[in-house]
Design a protein around this motif. Structure first.
Motif, mmCIF file in Angstrom:
data_model
loop_
_atom_site.group_PDB
_atom_site.id
_atom_site.type_symbol
_atom_site.label_atom_id
_atom_site.label_comp_id
_atom_site.label_asym_id
_atom_site.label_seq_id
_atom_site.Cartn_x
_atom_site.Cartn_y
_atom_site.Cartn_z
ATOM 1 N N TYR A 63 43.911 21.434 21.342
ATOM 2 C CA TYR A 63 45.153 21.990 21.997
ATOM 3 C C TYR A 63 44.456 22.792 23.382
ATOM 4 O O TYR A 63 44.912 22.625 24.597
ATOM 5 C CB TYR A 63 45.671 22.908 21.154
ATOM 6 N N PHE A 64 43.160 23.488 23.258
ATOM 7 C CA PHE A 64 42.791 24.278 24.210
ATOM 8 C C PHE A 64 42.158 23.268 25.273
ATOM 9 O O PHE A 64 42.222 23.435 26.426
ATOM 10 C CB PHE A 64 41.808 25.303 23.703
ATOM 11 N N ASP A 65 41.364 22.305 24.674
ATOM 12 C CA ASP A 65 40.891 21.140 25.600
ATOM 13 C C ASP A 65 41.818 20.623 26.569
ATOM 14 O O ASP A 65 41.514 20.139 27.644
ATOM 15 C CB ASP A 65 40.454 20.157 24.785
ATOM 16 N N ALA A 66 43.445 20.441 26.250
ATOM 17 C CA ALA A 66 44.253 20.109 26.886
ATOM 18 C C ALA A 66 45.263 21.185 27.608
ATOM 19 O O ALA A 66 46.214 21.247 28.228
ATOM 20 C CB ALA A 66 45.467 19.348 26.138
ATOM 21 N N ALA A 67 44.313 22.357 27.831
ATOM 22 C CA ALA A 67 44.912 23.541 28.592
ATOM 23 C C ALA A 67 45.347 23.457 29.687
ATOM 24 O O ALA A 67 46.504 24.025 30.306
ATOM 25 C CB ALA A 67 43.800 24.869 28.384
ATOM 26 N N GLY A 68 45.088 22.550 30.692
ATOM 27 C CA GLY A 68 45.340 22.276 31.994
ATOM 28 C C GLY A 68 46.708 21.772 31.970
ATOM 29 O O GLY A 68 47.616 22.115 32.832
ATOM 30 N N MET B 235 40.957 39.758 25.354
ATOM 31 C CA MET B 235 40.895 39.053 26.516
ATOM 32 C C MET B 235 41.309 40.221 27.684
ATOM 33 O O MET B 235 41.250 39.862 28.930
ATOM 34 C CB MET B 235 42.051 38.062 26.529
ATOM 35 N N ALA B 236 41.893 41.543 27.375
ATOM 36 C CA ALA B 236 42.220 42.366 28.254
ATOM 37 C C ALA B 236 41.107 42.811 29.381
ATOM 38 O O ALA B 236 40.081 43.072 28.896
ATOM 39 C CB ALA B 236 42.647 43.601 27.715
ATOM 40 N N GLY B 237 41.449 42.576 30.631
ATOM 41 C CA GLY B 237 40.607 43.272 31.640
ATOM 42 C C GLY B 237 39.621 42.279 31.850
ATOM 43 O O GLY B 237 38.754 42.466 32.900
ATOM 44 N N THR B 238 39.579 40.712 31.322
ATOM 45 C CA THR B 238 38.533 39.955 31.526
ATOM 46 C C THR B 238 38.792 39.356 32.891
ATOM 47 O O THR B 238 40.232 39.433 33.199
ATOM 48 C CB THR B 238 38.432 38.956 30.734
ATOM 49 N N ASP B 239 37.969 38.494 33.493
ATOM 50 C CA ASP B 239 38.371 38.008 34.806
ATOM 51 C C ASP B 239 39.486 36.707 34.555
ATOM 52 O O ASP B 239 40.325 36.565 35.291
ATOM 53 C CB ASP B 239 37.029 37.402 35.524
ATOM 54 N N PHE B 240 39.136 36.287 33.492
ATOM 55 C CA PHE B 240 40.235 34.919 32.981
ATOM 56 C C PHE B 240 41.325 35.564 32.851
ATOM 57 O O PHE B 240 42.551 34.848 33.362
ATOM 58 C CB PHE B 240 39.751 34.554 31.923
ATOM 59 N N GLY C 91 48.240 25.341 32.365
ATOM 60 C CA GLY C 91 47.956 25.106 34.090
ATOM 61 C C GLY C 91 46.565 25.694 34.436
ATOM 62 O O GLY C 91 46.362 25.841 35.407
ATOM 63 N N ARG C 92 45.791 25.756 33.465
ATOM 64 C CA ARG C 92 44.391 26.061 33.802
ATOM 65 C C ARG C 92 43.465 25.687 32.792
ATOM 66 O O ARG C 92 43.859 25.654 31.464
ATOM 67 C CB ARG C 92 44.346 27.761 33.965
ATOM 68 N N PRO C 93 42.327 25.583 33.102
ATOM 69 C CA PRO C 93 41.289 25.206 31.911
ATOM 70 C C PRO C 93 40.944 26.181 31.135
ATOM 71 O O PRO C 93 41.154 27.352 31.528
ATOM 72 C CB PRO C 93 39.813 24.698 32.810
ATOM 73 N N SER D 223 37.414 30.870 20.065
ATOM 74 C CA SER D 223 38.154 30.100 21.289
ATOM 75 C C SER D 223 38.458 30.772 22.423
ATOM 76 O O SER D 223 39.626 31.049 23.019
ATOM 77 C CB SER D 223 39.438 29.649 20.683
ATOM 78 N N ILE D 224 37.416 31.418 22.791
ATOM 79 C CA ILE D 224 37.499 32.085 24.336
ATOM 80 C C ILE D 224 36.721 31.330 25.452
ATOM 81 O O ILE D 224 35.782 30.843 25.057
ATOM 82 C CB ILE D 224 37.061 33.585 24.245
ATOM 83 N N PRO D 225 37.019 31.432 26.691
ATOM 84 C CA PRO D 225 36.328 30.792 27.628
ATOM 85 C C PRO D 225 35.542 31.451 28.468
ATOM 86 O O PRO D 225 35.259 31.064 29.769
ATOM 87 C CB PRO D 225 37.767 30.468 28.527
#
Length: 302
Positions: free
Chosen positions: A45-50, A226-231, A54-56, A261-263
């Motif tokens: 599912y995350f591989d199809a995040a685009g 995920m809070a405060g990360t650039d992502f 709408g983003r990798p 499962s974090i980028p």
């Protein structure tokens, strides 16, 4: 302000950072381990995040189970809450059986469980508690249900009685859903004000609404996933006034990561929290003390 010289830039720098901070490690309340077929579907599912988001969303820790456990140990994570979540009827009891087995074979695991609005939810929640589950997780966005669904009443009653924490994904990021937002949590807490709820991702992007609940109810916490990360700042940025508000909620903010499962590298989450500039005492509470209390580490109980 923090007395530390710099935030950790890499995973390899994390142990020294924690030693300088004076904590025994990390108490991360938001880590996922799943049955292998389910894990592969999540990563697909995350591989199809685009297309989906709408983003990798590249998976940084796409490793086998044993390797992921070893990575967490090197990072300084002291316990592994292997969170699962049911997204349809008939899954929860099977996942709870898998989670009990995981906790039995992995010494550092926290015995976790999940539930879903369906017949028998009270019975299998009671069974999970009786067999040692200490932390629960629901993902009402993925499961497309409201936490205050009347079919969940038996489960919530048990969880309130036993004061067991439940990690709940309620914010509208990265995608809004029919049941996202704070309204259903407000209704649930009106019925069960003694629940111990951990709002995943600080409730992003409805940050202040969920902070209001953390301030109003003694058992409501906010996890930092995920809070405060650039992502995350690309779709759910935080204002300086909100970050300062988190400083006043030092005993209600708990470390969460969403590993694996974090980028980005795990250290990026810790660095983001350090960059808030809320001081070493705040970091010690968030990275260790609050989560250790909720997870029952070092003799502490929720």
């Amino acid at each position: 302000m923090s007395n530390l010289t710099h935030a950790p830039r890499t995973d390899a720098e994390l142990p020294a950072f924690l030693a300088a901070l004076g904590v025994p490690g990390l108490a991360d309340i938001h880590i996922h381990f799943l049955p292998e077929p389910m894990q592969q579907k999540v990563w697909a599912y995350f591989d199809a995040a685009g297309e989906n988001y709408g983003r990798p969303w590249p998976i940084y820790y796409r490793e086998d189970e044993a390797t992921r456990i070893a990575i967490l140990s090197r990072l300084g994570v002291q316990a592994i809450p292997a969170l699962t979540y049911a997204h349809r009827a008939g899954m929860a009891q099977w996942l709870n059986e898998w989670s009990a087995d995981f906790a039995a074979r992995i010494p550092q695991a926290v015995h976790c469980a999940t539930f879903y609005p369906e017949p028998g939810v009270g019975a299998y929640t009671a069974s999970a508690i009786a067999t040692g589950a200490r932390l629960f997780k629901i993902h009402a966005q993925v499961g497309n249900f409201a936490p205050d669904d009347p079919r969940l009443e038996a489960a919530w009653t048990l969880l309130a009685q036993h004061q067991l924490p439940v990690v709940v994904h309620r914010g509208s990021a990265p995608l809004p859903g029919e049941h996202t937002g704070p309204a259903s949590i407000e209704r649930l807490l009106a019925r069960h004000p003694d629940l111990v709820l951990v709002i995943a991702h600080l409730g992003m992007p409805e940050y202040d609404a969920f902070a209001d609940l953390a301030a109003a109810y003694p058992g409501v916490y906010l996890d930092t996933t995920m809070a405060g990360t650039d992502f995350a700042n690309t779709f759910a940025p935080m204002s300086r006034s909100y970050i300062d508000r988190l400083g006043g909620l030092a005993d209600k903010v708990v470390l969460g990561s969403d590993f694996p499962s974090i980028p980005y590298p795990y250290a990026e989450q810790i660095a983001a929290l350090a960059r808030f500039g809320l001081g070493d005492d705040w970091l010690r509470a968030v990275l260790w003390t609050n989560g250790a209390r909720l997870l029952g580490l070092a003799g502490d109980e929720p």
